[in-house]
Design a protein around this motif. Structure first.
Motif, PDB file in Angstrom:
ATOM      1  N   ALA A   7       6.880 -22.820   3.268  1.00  0.00           N
ATOM      2  CA  ALA A   7       8.172 -22.666   2.479  1.00  0.00           C
ATOM      3  C   ALA A   7       7.896 -22.057   1.195  1.00  0.00           C
ATOM      4  O   ALA A   7       8.664 -20.954   0.771  1.00  0.00           O
ATOM      5  N   GLY A   8       6.831 -22.392   0.413  1.00  0.00           N
ATOM      6  CA  GLY A   8       6.480 -21.855  -0.783  1.00  0.00           C
ATOM      7  C   GLY A   8       5.995 -20.639  -0.873  1.00  0.00           C
ATOM      8  O   GLY A   8       6.238 -19.683  -1.686  1.00  0.00           O
ATOM      9  N   GLU A   9       5.283 -20.324   0.334  1.00  0.00           N
ATOM     10  CA  GLU A   9       4.618 -18.715   0.280  1.00  0.00           C
ATOM     11  C   GLU A   9       5.924 -18.134   0.793  1.00  0.00           C
ATOM     12  O   GLU A   9       5.943 -16.881   0.278  1.00  0.00           O
ATOM     13  N   ILE A  10       6.824 -18.276   1.644  1.00  0.00           N
ATOM     14  CA  ILE A  10       7.849 -17.619   1.980  1.00  0.00           C
ATOM     15  C   ILE A  10       8.911 -17.293   0.519  1.00  0.00           C
ATOM     16  O   ILE A  10       9.472 -16.023   0.601  1.00  0.00           O
ATOM     17  N   VAL A  86       8.572  -5.080  18.122  1.00  0.00           N
ATOM     18  CA  VAL A  86       9.585  -6.175  17.502  1.00  0.00           C
ATOM     19  C   VAL A  86       8.663  -6.639  16.325  1.00  0.00           C
ATOM     20  O   VAL A  86       7.501  -6.797  16.111  1.00  0.00           O
ATOM     21  N   GLY A  87       9.651  -6.617  15.328  1.00  0.00           N
ATOM     22  CA  GLY A  87       8.885  -7.094  13.847  1.00  0.00           C
ATOM     23  C   GLY A  87       9.821  -8.242  13.437  1.00  0.00           C
ATOM     24  O   GLY A  87      10.926  -8.589  13.275  1.00  0.00           O
ATOM     25  N   VAL A  88       8.678  -9.313  13.179  1.00  0.00           N
ATOM     26  CA  VAL A  88       9.468 -10.577  12.719  1.00  0.00           C
ATOM     27  C   VAL A  88       8.808 -11.049  11.352  1.00  0.00           C
ATOM     28  O   VAL A  88       7.652 -10.718  11.017  1.00  0.00           O
ATOM     29  N   ASP A  89       9.718 -11.706  10.730  1.00  0.00           N
ATOM     30  CA  ASP A  89       9.210 -12.429   9.604  1.00  0.00           C
ATOM     31  C   ASP A  89      10.067 -13.496   9.379  1.00  0.00           C
ATOM     32  O   ASP A  89      11.004 -13.627   9.398  1.00  0.00           O
ATOM     33  N   ALA A  90       9.354 -14.539   8.648  1.00  0.00           N
ATOM     34  CA  ALA A  90      10.061 -15.930   8.234  1.00  0.00           C
ATOM     35  C   ALA A  90      10.712 -15.843   6.994  1.00  0.00           C
ATOM     36  O   ALA A  90      11.488 -16.872   6.604  1.00  0.00           O
ATOM     37  N   ALA A  91      10.401 -14.747   6.115  1.00  0.00           N
ATOM     38  CA  ALA A  91      11.280 -14.315   5.066  1.00  0.00           C
ATOM     39  C   ALA A  91      12.559 -13.758   5.361  1.00  0.00           C
ATOM     40  O   ALA A  91      12.570 -12.523   5.668  1.00  0.00           O
ATOM     41  N   GLU A  92      13.683 -14.451   5.234  1.00  0.00           N
ATOM     42  CA  GLU A  92      14.985 -13.751   5.703  1.00  0.00           C
ATOM     43  C   GLU A  92      15.174 -12.481   5.114  1.00  0.00           C
ATOM     44  O   GLU A  92      15.741 -11.342   5.711  1.00  0.00           O
ATOM     45  N   HIS A 137      -1.322 -17.259   4.504  1.00  0.00           N
ATOM     46  CA  HIS A 137      -0.319 -17.962   3.851  1.00  0.00           C
ATOM     47  C   HIS A 137       0.384 -18.900   4.880  1.00  0.00           C
ATOM     48  O   HIS A 137       1.500 -19.563   4.276  1.00  0.00           O
ATOM     49  N   VAL A 138      -0.178 -19.404   5.871  1.00  0.00           N
ATOM     50  CA  VAL A 138       0.395 -20.665   6.696  1.00  0.00           C
ATOM     51  C   VAL A 138      -0.071 -21.298   6.313  1.00  0.00           C
ATOM     52  O   VAL A 138      -1.066 -21.823   5.638  1.00  0.00           O
ATOM     53  N   ALA A 139       0.535 -22.858   6.821  1.00  0.00           N
ATOM     54  CA  ALA A 139       0.099 -24.024   6.647  1.00  0.00           C
ATOM     55  C   ALA A 139      -0.838 -24.621   7.527  1.00  0.00           C
ATOM     56  O   ALA A 139      -1.670 -25.503   6.925  1.00  0.00           O
ATOM     57  N   GLU A 190      -3.412 -17.747  -2.832  1.00  0.00           N
ATOM     58  CA  GLU A 190      -4.260 -18.972  -3.299  1.00  0.00           C
ATOM     59  C   GLU A 190      -5.723 -18.945  -2.636  1.00  0.00           C
ATOM     60  O   GLU A 190      -5.791 -18.833  -1.539  1.00  0.00           O
ATOM     61  N   TRP A 191      -6.653 -19.100  -3.433  1.00  0.00           N
ATOM     62  CA  TRP A 191      -8.002 -18.766  -3.052  1.00  0.00           C
ATOM     63  C   TRP A 191      -8.259 -19.694  -2.006  1.00  0.00           C
ATOM     64  O   TRP A 191      -9.154 -19.616  -1.164  1.00  0.00           O
ATOM     65  N   SER A 192      -7.874 -21.074  -2.179  1.00  0.00           N
ATOM     66  CA  SER A 192      -8.249 -22.166  -1.362  1.00  0.00           C
ATOM     67  C   SER A 192      -7.736 -21.643   0.083  1.00  0.00           C
ATOM     68  O   SER A 192      -8.506 -22.206   0.965  1.00  0.00           O
ATOM     69  N   LYS A 193      -6.710 -20.829   0.194  1.00  0.00           N
ATOM     70  CA  LYS A 193      -6.277 -20.689   1.494  1.00  0.00           C
ATOM     71  C   LYS A 193      -7.168 -19.266   2.085  1.00  0.00           C
ATOM     72  O   LYS A 193      -6.881 -19.153   3.220  1.00  0.00           O
TER      73      LYS A 193
END
Length: 250
Positions: A7-10, A86-92, A137-139, A190-193
């Motif tokens: 959610a934070g990335e979105i 088809v283009g999809v995005d979790a950011a509405e 960017h995913v969990a 985030e470098w750790s990701k």
């Protein structure tokens, strides 16, 4: 169904949605990189599906999914090349931006506010899945890549780009891009990701994909241009992998 959306990335990308098509805005790095991204994508698709890039619509008959489509910077070229996109995005908020630009460009693209996991659960299948600058960017990268594999038809092509994790990538992708050049808002990455090429290959294999290629994207600060490298994967890089030729399964 596992949900890998962070959610934070979105929220970060929701805040930048209206700027997708501004070549000098917050997505300037993607606009600058887009020619080399497209070159790699088109070369891999043409090679895998025996298509000639010298024809008007070489990707006609291919169904292409662009995950994390943003404003449509990759979806639109794929549609122009003849693919059913088809283009999809979790950011509405990205979706109406992409839809409006596609209408202005006279392109028919199926944009949806959804996730890879939801698409896979619904039984959607594609010849090609574009997974560009999303996995960092995913969990849960493994669950996400597993959904990407499920979205492919047997023998389908998965193209995935991301950022390596090392001191150089911290200096270039975070300190350089976010703090010095201010190409991106602070905190975009985030470098750790970040994921090393070997780690990504391992994750894709565990997800049921067969990696077949990887290349680096290299920025030259003198010529101010990006190029593709066979050897330098130290910061940005891209991979190609294939789905099994048998049933994709669950």
């Amino acid at each position: 169904m596992t949900v890998t959306v962070d959610a934070g990335e979105i929220a970060k990308f929701e805040a930048m949605a209206a700027e997708w098509w501004d070549p000098n805005g917050k997505f300037r790095p993607l606009h600058m990189m887009n020619p080399v991204r497209l070159d790699y994508i088109c070369t891999q698709i043409a090679g895998e599906f025996d298509r000639s890039l010298g024809t008007d619509r070489p990707f006609a008959g291919l169904r292409v999914l662009d995950i994390g489509c943003g404003g449509g910077l990759l979806s639109e070229p794929m549609a122009r090349l003849g693919a059913e996109v088809v283009g999809v995005d979790a950011a509405e908020r990205n979706i109406p931006v992409a839809e409006a630009h596609a209408r202005q460009s006279g392109l028919a693209i199926d944009y949806r506010h959804t996730t890879a996991e939801a698409m896979a659960a619904a039984g959607e299948r594609f010849d090609v899945v574009l997974n560009m600058e999303v996995v960092e960017h995913v969990a849960d990268p493994l669950a996400y890549l597993t959904a990407c594999r499920q979205l492919l038809k047997p023998g389908g092509l998965h193209l995935c780009s991301t950022i390596n994790r090392n001191p150089k990538s911290f200096a270039v992708a975070i300190l350089g891009a976010e703090y010095v050049m201010r190409w991106l808002p602070k905190g975009t990455h985030e470098w750790s990701k970040f994921i090393t090429p070997d780690e990504l290959y391992d994750l894709m294999e565990r997800a049921g994909l067969t990696p077949v290629d990887r290349k680096g994207y290299v920025f030259n600060p003198v010529s101010w241009k990006w190029s593709i490298s066979d050897r330098d994967l130290s910061v940005n890089y891209v991979t190609a992998a294939l789905a099994p030729h048998g049933p994709s399964g669950a």
